[in-house]
Design a protein around this motif. Structure first.
Motif, mmCIF file in Angstrom:
data_model
loop_
_atom_site.group_PDB
_atom_site.id
_atom_site.type_symbol
_atom_site.label_atom_id
_atom_site.label_comp_id
_atom_site.label_asym_id
_atom_site.label_seq_id
_atom_site.Cartn_x
_atom_site.Cartn_y
_atom_site.Cartn_z
ATOM 1 N N PRO A 37 0.830 -1.212 0.000
ATOM 2 C CA PRO A 37 0.000 0.000 0.000
ATOM 3 C C PRO A 37 0.857 1.252 0.000
ATOM 4 N N GLY A 38 0.344 2.260 -0.648
ATOM 5 C CA GLY A 38 1.060 3.527 -0.724
ATOM 6 C C GLY A 38 0.266 4.527 -1.537
ATOM 7 N N GLU A 39 0.910 5.600 -1.895
ATOM 8 C CA GLU A 39 0.221 6.659 -2.641
ATOM 9 C C GLU A 39 -0.293 6.156 -3.980
ATOM 10 N N ARG A 40 0.549 5.422 -4.722
ATOM 11 C CA ARG A 40 0.139 4.965 -6.044
ATOM 12 C C ARG A 40 -0.967 3.921 -5.970
ATOM 13 N N GLU A 92 6.752 -0.902 -14.418
ATOM 14 C CA GLU A 92 7.749 -0.900 -13.355
ATOM 15 C C GLU A 92 9.143 -0.888 -13.963
ATOM 16 N N SER A 93 10.068 -0.322 -13.219
ATOM 17 C CA SER A 93 11.448 -0.251 -13.684
ATOM 18 C C SER A 93 12.311 -1.340 -13.077
ATOM 19 N N GLY A 94 11.825 -2.018 -12.078
ATOM 20 C CA GLY A 94 12.593 -3.085 -11.452
ATOM 21 C C GLY A 94 12.078 -3.393 -10.070
ATOM 22 N N ALA A 95 12.710 -4.375 -9.439
ATOM 23 C CA ALA A 95 12.427 -4.780 -8.049
ATOM 24 C C ALA A 95 11.064 -5.430 -7.874
ATOM 25 N N ILE A 149 7.946 -4.368 -7.991
ATOM 26 C CA ILE A 149 6.979 -3.668 -7.146
ATOM 27 C C ILE A 149 5.605 -3.561 -7.806
ATOM 28 N N GLY A 150 5.543 -3.660 -9.139
ATOM 29 C CA GLY A 150 4.291 -3.462 -9.856
ATOM 30 C C GLY A 150 3.163 -4.359 -9.398
ATOM 31 N N PRO A 151 3.347 -5.701 -9.347
ATOM 32 C CA PRO A 151 2.256 -6.567 -8.887
ATOM 33 C C PRO A 151 1.795 -6.239 -7.473
ATOM 34 N N SER A 152 2.705 -5.816 -6.622
ATOM 35 C CA SER A 152 2.341 -5.512 -5.241
ATOM 36 C C SER A 152 1.509 -4.236 -5.144
ATOM 37 N N VAL A 153 1.844 -3.236 -5.970
ATOM 38 C CA VAL A 153 1.045 -2.007 -6.006
ATOM 39 C C VAL A 153 -0.369 -2.320 -6.490
ATOM 40 N N ALA A 154 -0.469 -3.122 -7.571
ATOM 41 C CA ALA A 154 -1.778 -3.473 -8.108
ATOM 42 C C ALA A 154 -2.577 -4.311 -7.116
ATOM 43 N N ALA A 155 -1.912 -5.231 -6.422
ATOM 44 C CA ALA A 155 -2.607 -6.073 -5.444
ATOM 45 C C ALA A 155 -3.163 -5.233 -4.301
ATOM 46 N N ALA A 156 -2.383 -4.274 -3.829
ATOM 47 C CA ALA A 156 -2.861 -3.408 -2.747
ATOM 48 C C ALA A 156 -4.058 -2.581 -3.209
ATOM 49 N N LEU A 170 -2.793 4.100 -17.484
ATOM 50 C CA LEU A 170 -1.355 3.884 -17.383
ATOM 51 C C LEU A 170 -0.845 4.468 -16.072
ATOM 52 N N LEU A 171 -0.029 3.679 -15.371
ATOM 53 C CA LEU A 171 0.478 4.104 -14.065
ATOM 54 C C LEU A 171 1.917 3.624 -13.909
ATOM 55 N N ASP A 172 2.764 4.509 -13.383
ATOM 56 C CA ASP A 172 4.144 4.147 -13.077
ATOM 57 C C ASP A 172 4.195 3.588 -11.653
ATOM 58 N N ALA A 173 4.811 2.398 -11.492
ATOM 59 C CA ALA A 173 4.837 1.753 -10.178
ATOM 60 C C ALA A 173 5.685 2.504 -9.170
ATOM 61 N N GLY A 174 6.611 3.325 -9.635
ATOM 62 C CA GLY A 174 7.476 4.053 -8.724
ATOM 63 C C GLY A 174 8.645 3.202 -8.249
#
Length: 698
Positions: A215-218, A237-240, A242-249, A334-338
């Protein structure tokens, strides 16, 4: 019984109530059939058609049985009350999710009853006038559902375009038969779900994942978009990871369960379109949103990608490439995962450790500084790293330590880089290297830079624009044997990382363009690995560009220009080691974060190296004159280590401890290996211990 059990019990009661209504209609239809049957006891029924049967077939059709309105109303009222108390009525929820009409739901139940009670197989065989056809046909289902078989609106509910067929909630068999005599069946997964089973469809085993929410701002922004009806999202996403976790949250915040999918596995084996169809049905059954990535794994299967994007549930696609509008007619958000900050990473580690506190992992006993925040790991990788650390800790009492965490983090490295570089798990530390204070201080500065790069570059935003990565690069320059490779291993050990030494044989290629491709593979693999990347003999590929006199010069310069650009975007820790600093292109040195010179060891340093190489448990004789060796023989640290090892072999062969005879013989052998003259005056008082060529040491 648990709350979930009570909810499923209410749903099962509703389903069985609907089945009871179907049974009542079947009973009426059977009675009507028997009353009008001219030969109900004929043993050869169905094998021929008599004149009486023909006359009956040509007579006006009897009115279909009608549902008992009072009984239906009672069942629906009870279901309303159960849902008001928080019960989960699976059939109702599925109908709402899939957009089923009342007729669709009725047909679904009619097709389902043989899977719930085998009596209905024989009853359907009787009503079909064929005991081998034990499923409801389309015509029979429409009659039982109080719909006219000739109604185009009713028939369309079982054609492509209707939710029952498109969502794979029913399957039509016997495609070569007339429409009304085609059998309808319910897939086993749908039947199991309606009975309370939440096990994933076997087709999806090995494909479905469980993303760890972040969870976070995005994710909050994305949740708001999902709540207002946005059904397709592309998270870049650019790496690490994080994209699936942002979408899941975001899906969880929007009130949706999450169904994660690893698309790189989906594209293997069977036709991915079939798997996507099953995936869509599974998401409908669960009322879940889909989180699927990496999207680039399906770019060679455009039809499957289009089907995935157009599933009738919220879909979040994740990838590292830019969205291509040709992939689907549906327009995504379209969203950037950060990027994860060090604070984010520490919070992730702390959360996962807290979740395992009952299994012997006490996060309070760990210093927050020991949590490896500099590891570039996504939420899922952190969860696996903590699990791996706990498994490692089980070997030593079950209490997690900082070393266990680092070991667990390293275990998340993909194996792809090992095909291109040699992996070394660090086995040396600061006490194992002998360097001048200036060089040692620079090495510590390099380790600190690598550890804090995200804080400086991400949180403080001190590298903006230009498309530059967040990597750290350093040049180790010095003669062979002065400690460059060992220092790289020490840096890796200090950071808790593995060391990958690039094998130049896997990089340099005589064919034009192949060297750049090999380097790209190395940098791409290294970008997803927590490791120190060491380019030994770096001047071979990072050499100076030259004046163009022929095609060879031009292509060599192209390789150097490519490297300049690729180093700019690298996100890891890279060390270039060279014996010839002057051969490194000036454009590379400008882009380096640090340049560390490794001088040849002086007498004091040589003595320290000799003492280190011959420390316990190495057996040595008393009175070993290491000061003489350090003073008389100017060798690099690598040569000293080699000579000490040779002395060890000589002593082991003679079954004795290492003495001056073995050391003098080993030094002489090392001199000859270096191409240096063995001058008798250099050996001073130990000249007598110098063996003749071919004669073993005394």
């Amino acid at each position: 019984m648990s709350a979930a059990g009570n909810q499923d019990r209410a749903g099962l009661a509703y389903l069985l109530g609907r089945v009871g209504l179907v049974e009542d209609r079947i009973r009426v239809l059977v009675q009507n059939r028997r009353a009008d049957d001219p030969a109900p006891d004929d043993p050869f029924r169905g094998l021929y058609v008599t004149d009486e049967v023909v006359e009956k077939l040509l007579a006006p059709a009897a009115a279909p049985p009608r549902a008992d309105g009072a009984a239906r109303e009672q069942i629906e009222t009870q279901a309303d009350a159960a849902e008001a108390d928080g019960a989960r009525i699976r059939l109702r929820r599925l109908a709402a999710e899939a957009g089923l009409t009342a007729l669709d739901t009725e047909i679904l139940v009619i097709a389902l009853v043989p899977d719930l009670d085998s009596r209905f197989e024989r009853l359907y065989g009787y009503l079909n006038d064929d005991v081998t056809r034990r499923r409801a046909t389309i015509g029979l289902a429409l009659v039982l559902a109080d719909a006219a078989p000739a109604s185009s609106a009713a028939r369309s509910r079982l054609l492509p375009g209707g939710p029952l067929v498109d969502r794979s909630l029913v399957v039509l068999d016997d495609a070569d038969r007339p429409f009304l005599t085609r059998a309808i069946r319910v897939p086993d997964r749908v039947a199991a779900h309606l009975l309370g089973d939440d096990a994933v469809d076997p087709t999806l085993l090995g494909i479905v994942t469980d993303p760890v929410p972040f969870p976070g701002e995005r994710s909050g922004q994305l949740a708001r978009a999902l709540q207002v009806g946005q059904s397709l999202v592309y998270v870049r996403e650019s790496g690490a990871g994080i994209g699936p976790s942002v979408a899941a949250a975001a899906l969880q915040a929007a009130g949706r369960p999450v169904l994660g999918v690893e698309l790189s596995r989906l594209a293997l084996g069977r036709d991915p379109r079939e798997t996507v169809t099953v995936l869509g049905r599974e998401a409908l059954l669960r009322g879940a949103g889909v989180v699927a990535g990496p999207v680039e794994a399906l770019t060679d299967h455009p039809e499957a990608l289009r089907m995935l994007a157009e599933l009738p549930v919220p879909v979040a696609l994740v990838g590292r490439v830019n969205w291509d509008p040709s992939w689907t007619e549906k327009v995504p958000l379209l969203l950037d995962a950060g990027t994860l900050t060090p604070t984010d990473r520490i919070e992730l580690w702390s959360t996962q450790l807290a979740g395992r506190s009952g299994a012997g992992a006490d996060p309070v006993s760990l210093d927050p500084a020991s949590i490896p925040a500099h590891f570039v790991l996504g939420p899922n990788q952190v969860a696996r790293a903590v699990a791996a650390a706990a498994a490692s800790a089980a070997l030593d009492g079950g209490v997690l330590t900082a070393d266990d965490l680092r070991r667990g983090a390293r275990a998340q490295n993909a194996a792809g880089l090992e095909r291109l570089a040699r992996r070394t798990e660090p086995a040396v530390g600061w006490d194992d290297i002998v360097l001048p204070d200036a060089a040692r201080g620079q090495l510590r500065d390099l380790a600190a830079r690598a550890r804090n790069r995200d804080r400086v570059l991400v949180e403080w935003r001190m590298r903006l624009g230009g498309g530059r990565g967040r990597g750290v690069t350093a040049l180790f320059a010095g003669d062979s044997g002065t400690g460059k490779t060992m220092s790289a291993e020490v840096i890796a050990g200090e950071l808790g990382l593995d060391l990958y030494t690039v094998n130049l044989a896997t990089v340099v290629d005589k064919y034009v363009g192949e060297t750049e491709k090999n380097l790209e593979r190395i940098f791409s693999e290294a970008g997803g690995v927590n490791a120190v990347l060491l380019f030994d003999e770096a001047d071979a590929i990072f050499g100076k560009r030259s004046e163009v006199r022929d095609a060879h010069d031009r292509y060599a310069n192209i390789e150097s220009a490519y490297l300049l650009q690729r180093m700019e975007t690298f996100d890891g820790l890279a060390i270039l080691a060279t014996n010839l600093r002057s051969n490194i292109d000036d454009a590379f040195t400008r882009r380096l974060d640090m340049i560390i010179d490794f001088p040849a060891p002086d007498e004091r340093s040589r003595l320290s190296i000799w003492q280190h190489c011959l420390r316990p448990p190495v057996p040595v004789e008393d009175g070993l004159d290491l000061e003489f060796c350090a003073r008389s023989f100017t060798m690099s640290g690598g040569n000293i280590r080699s000579a000490a090892t040779t002395a060890g072999y000589l002593a082991a062969g003679a079954d004795k401890s290492i003495g001056m005879a073995e050391l003098i013989a080993a030094i002489a052998a090392e001199y000859r290996k270096m191409g240096r003259l063995v001058l008798e005056r250099e050996f001073g008082p130990y000249l007598t211990k110098l063996p003749a060529p071919g004669v073993p040491a005394r």
